[in-house]
Write a protein that holds these residues in place. Structure first.
Motif, PDB file in Angstrom:
ATOM      1  N   ILE A  86       0.842  -1.206   0.000  1.00 51.71           N
ATOM      2  CA  ILE A  86       0.000   0.000   0.000  1.00 51.71           C
ATOM      3  C   ILE A  86       0.870   1.246   0.000  1.00 51.71           C
ATOM      4  CG2 ILE A  86      -1.674   1.343   1.335  1.00 51.71           C
ATOM      5  CD1 ILE A  86      -2.786  -1.405   2.338  1.00 51.71           C
ATOM      6  N   GLU A  87       1.884   1.262   0.851  1.00 51.63           N
ATOM      7  CA  GLU A  87       2.787   2.418   0.923  1.00 51.63           C
ATOM      8  C   GLU A  87       3.555   2.587  -0.388  1.00 51.63           C
ATOM      9  OE1 GLU A  87       2.769   4.719   3.305  1.00 51.63           O
ATOM     10  OE2 GLU A  87       1.166   3.538   4.233  1.00 51.63           O
ATOM     11  N   ALA A  88       4.010   1.493  -0.990  1.00 50.93           N
ATOM     12  CA  ALA A  88       4.743   1.566  -2.255  1.00 50.93           C
ATOM     13  C   ALA A  88       3.868   2.141  -3.364  1.00 50.93           C
ATOM     14  CB  ALA A  88       5.273   0.187  -2.644  1.00 50.93           C
ATOM     15  N   MET A  89       2.573   1.777  -3.362  1.00 50.50           N
ATOM     16  CA  MET A  89       1.657   2.304  -4.383  1.00 50.50           C
ATOM     17  C   MET A  89       1.495   3.811  -4.248  1.00 50.50           C
ATOM     18  SD  MET A  89      -1.357  -0.475  -5.003  1.00 50.50           S
ATOM     19  CE  MET A  89      -1.729  -0.800  -3.299  1.00 50.50           C
ATOM     20  N   LYS A  90       1.517   4.295  -3.014  1.00 49.34           N
ATOM     21  CA  LYS A  90       1.388   5.742  -2.803  1.00 49.34           C
ATOM     22  C   LYS A  90       2.615   6.489  -3.312  1.00 49.34           C
ATOM     23  CE  LYS A  90      -1.578   5.319   1.257  1.00 49.34           C
ATOM     24  NZ  LYS A  90      -1.649   5.490   2.714  1.00 49.34           N
ATOM     25  N   VAL A  91       3.777   5.858  -3.209  1.00 48.15           N
ATOM     26  CA  VAL A  91       5.021   6.502  -3.607  1.00 48.15           C
ATOM     27  C   VAL A  91       5.201   6.514  -5.126  1.00 48.15           C
ATOM     28  CG1 VAL A  91       7.550   6.318  -3.506  1.00 48.15           C
ATOM     29  CG2 VAL A  91       6.179   5.989  -1.432  1.00 48.15           C
ATOM     30  N   ASP A  92       5.040   5.351  -5.769  1.00 48.84           N
ATOM     31  CA  ASP A  92       5.323   5.305  -7.201  1.00 48.84           C
ATOM     32  C   ASP A  92       4.088   5.220  -8.090  1.00 48.84           C
ATOM     33  OD1 ASP A  92       4.598   2.636  -6.905  1.00 48.84           O
ATOM     34  OD2 ASP A  92       6.649   1.884  -7.046  1.00 48.84           O
ATOM     35  N   ASP A  93       2.895   5.293  -7.503  1.00 49.14           N
ATOM     36  CA  ASP A  93       1.645   5.384  -8.257  1.00 49.14           C
ATOM     37  C   ASP A  93       1.442   4.237  -9.251  1.00 49.14           C
ATOM     38  OD1 ASP A  93      -0.795   6.654  -8.641  1.00 49.14           O
ATOM     39  OD2 ASP A  93      -0.065   7.757 -10.386  1.00 49.14           O
ATOM     40  N   THR A  94       1.850   3.024  -8.869  1.00 50.45           N
ATOM     41  CA  THR A  94       1.591   1.847  -9.691  1.00 50.45           C
ATOM     42  C   THR A  94       0.969   0.752  -8.831  1.00 50.45           C
ATOM     43  OG1 THR A  94       3.797   0.921  -9.324  1.00 50.45           O
ATOM     44  CG2 THR A  94       3.497   2.292 -11.294  1.00 50.45           C
ATOM     45  N   VAL A  95       0.335  -0.188  -9.473  1.00 46.30           N
ATOM     46  CA  VAL A  95      -0.319  -1.296  -8.783  1.00 46.30           C
ATOM     47  C   VAL A  95       0.729  -2.330  -8.388  1.00 46.30           C
ATOM     48  CG1 VAL A  95      -2.031  -3.133  -9.017  1.00 46.30           C
ATOM     49  CG2 VAL A  95      -2.439  -0.903 -10.076  1.00 46.30           C
ATOM     50  N   HIS A  96       0.720  -2.739  -7.126  1.00 45.26           N
ATOM     51  CA  HIS A  96       1.715  -3.682  -6.618  1.00 45.26           C
ATOM     52  C   HIS A  96       1.110  -5.018  -6.214  1.00 45.26           C
ATOM     53  CE1 HIS A  96       5.455  -1.262  -6.248  1.00 45.26           C
ATOM     54  NE2 HIS A  96       4.581  -0.274  -6.375  1.00 45.26           N
ATOM     55  N   THR A  97      -0.035  -5.364  -6.734  1.00 48.15           N
ATOM     56  CA  THR A  97      -0.667  -6.625  -6.393  1.00 48.15           C
ATOM     57  C   THR A  97      -1.399  -7.190  -7.602  1.00 48.15           C
ATOM     58  OG1 THR A  97      -2.254  -7.714  -4.915  1.00 48.15           O
ATOM     59  CG2 THR A  97      -2.738  -5.434  -5.530  1.00 48.15           C
ATOM     60  N   ALA A  98      -1.441  -8.511  -7.678  1.00 44.69           N
ATOM     61  CA  ALA A  98      -2.208  -9.158  -8.745  1.00 44.69           C
ATOM     62  C   ALA A  98      -3.677  -9.257  -8.369  1.00 44.69           C
ATOM     63  CB  ALA A  98      -1.650 -10.556  -9.015  1.00 44.69           C
ATOM     64  N   TRP A  99      -3.992  -9.071  -7.098  1.00 50.71           N
ATOM     65  CA  TRP A  99      -5.372  -9.198  -6.614  1.00 50.71           C
ATOM     66  C   TRP A  99      -6.115  -7.896  -6.825  1.00 50.71           C
ATOM     67  CZ3 TRP A  99      -6.907 -13.928  -5.736  1.00 50.71           C
ATOM     68  CH2 TRP A  99      -5.963 -14.885  -5.402  1.00 50.71           C
ATOM     69  N   ARG A 100      -7.295  -8.002  -7.386  1.00 51.32           N
ATOM     70  CA  ARG A 100      -8.133  -6.830  -7.633  1.00 51.32           C
ATOM     71  C   ARG A 100      -9.582  -7.190  -7.349  1.00 51.32           C
ATOM     72  NH1 ARG A 100      -5.793  -2.592 -10.737  1.00 51.32           N
ATOM     73  NH2 ARG A 100      -7.621  -1.554  -9.895  1.00 51.32           N
TER      74      ARG A 100
END
Length: 119
Positions: A86-100
Motif C-alpha cells: 500500500i505504501e509503495a503504491m502511494k510513492v510510485d503510483d503503480t499497482v503492486h498486487t495481482a489481486w483486484r
C-alpha cells in the motif's frame, strides 16, 4: 484494444476484446456483458465477493487503473495486500498486487488474464 481472457477452474476460458481507457467501465461490467459468471454482491467495492487475480500478458508492470481507496481497504481486510505494498503504491503510483476487485478495476490498453473462482 486489450484482449481479456477470463479463466476459472469450473468454466471454459473465454477471451474477449475490450475498449481500454473509458475510465468508466469496470472489469465486472465487461464480464457481465459477455456472460462470464464472476460472483459479486454489492458491485461497489465494499464486500470483496468479486475478488480476482490478474496477470498481465503483454508486459510486467501495473495492471488496470490505480486501486481505489475502497479496493485497498477490502484487499487489506482479505489479506491480499500488505501495508508495504500500500505504501509503495502511494510513492510510485503503480499497482503492486495481482489481486483486484472486478467491480473496481478499470482496463488499460494491455492484454490480461483474469482468474476468478466460481460456484
Amino acid at each position: 484494444m486489450p484482449v481479456v481472457t477470463f479463466s476459472s477452474p469450473l468454466h471454459k476460458d473465454k477471451t474477449v476484446y475490450a475498449v481500454a481507457g473509458s475510465h468508466t467501465k469496470s472489469l465486472l461490467q465487461l464480464a457481465k456483458e459477455n456472460h462470464i459468471p464472476i460472483d459479486f454482491s454489492c458491485g461497489d467495492g465494499e464486500c470483496g465477493t468479486c475478488l480476482i487475480k490478474v496477470t498481465n500478458v503483454t508486459r510486467k508492470g501495473p495492471m488496470g487503473g490505480p486501486l481505489t481507496d475502497r479496493e485497498i481497504t477490502v484487499l487489506n481486510d482479505l489479506g491480499k495486500i500488505t501495508q508495504d505494498e500500500i505504501e509503495a503504491m502511494k510513492v510510485d503510483d503503480t499497482v503492486h498486487t495481482a489481486w483486484r476487485l472486478a467491480c473496481q478495476m478499470v482496463l488499460r490498453d494491455e492484454d490480461i488474464v483474469v482468474e476468478y473462482p466460481s460456484r
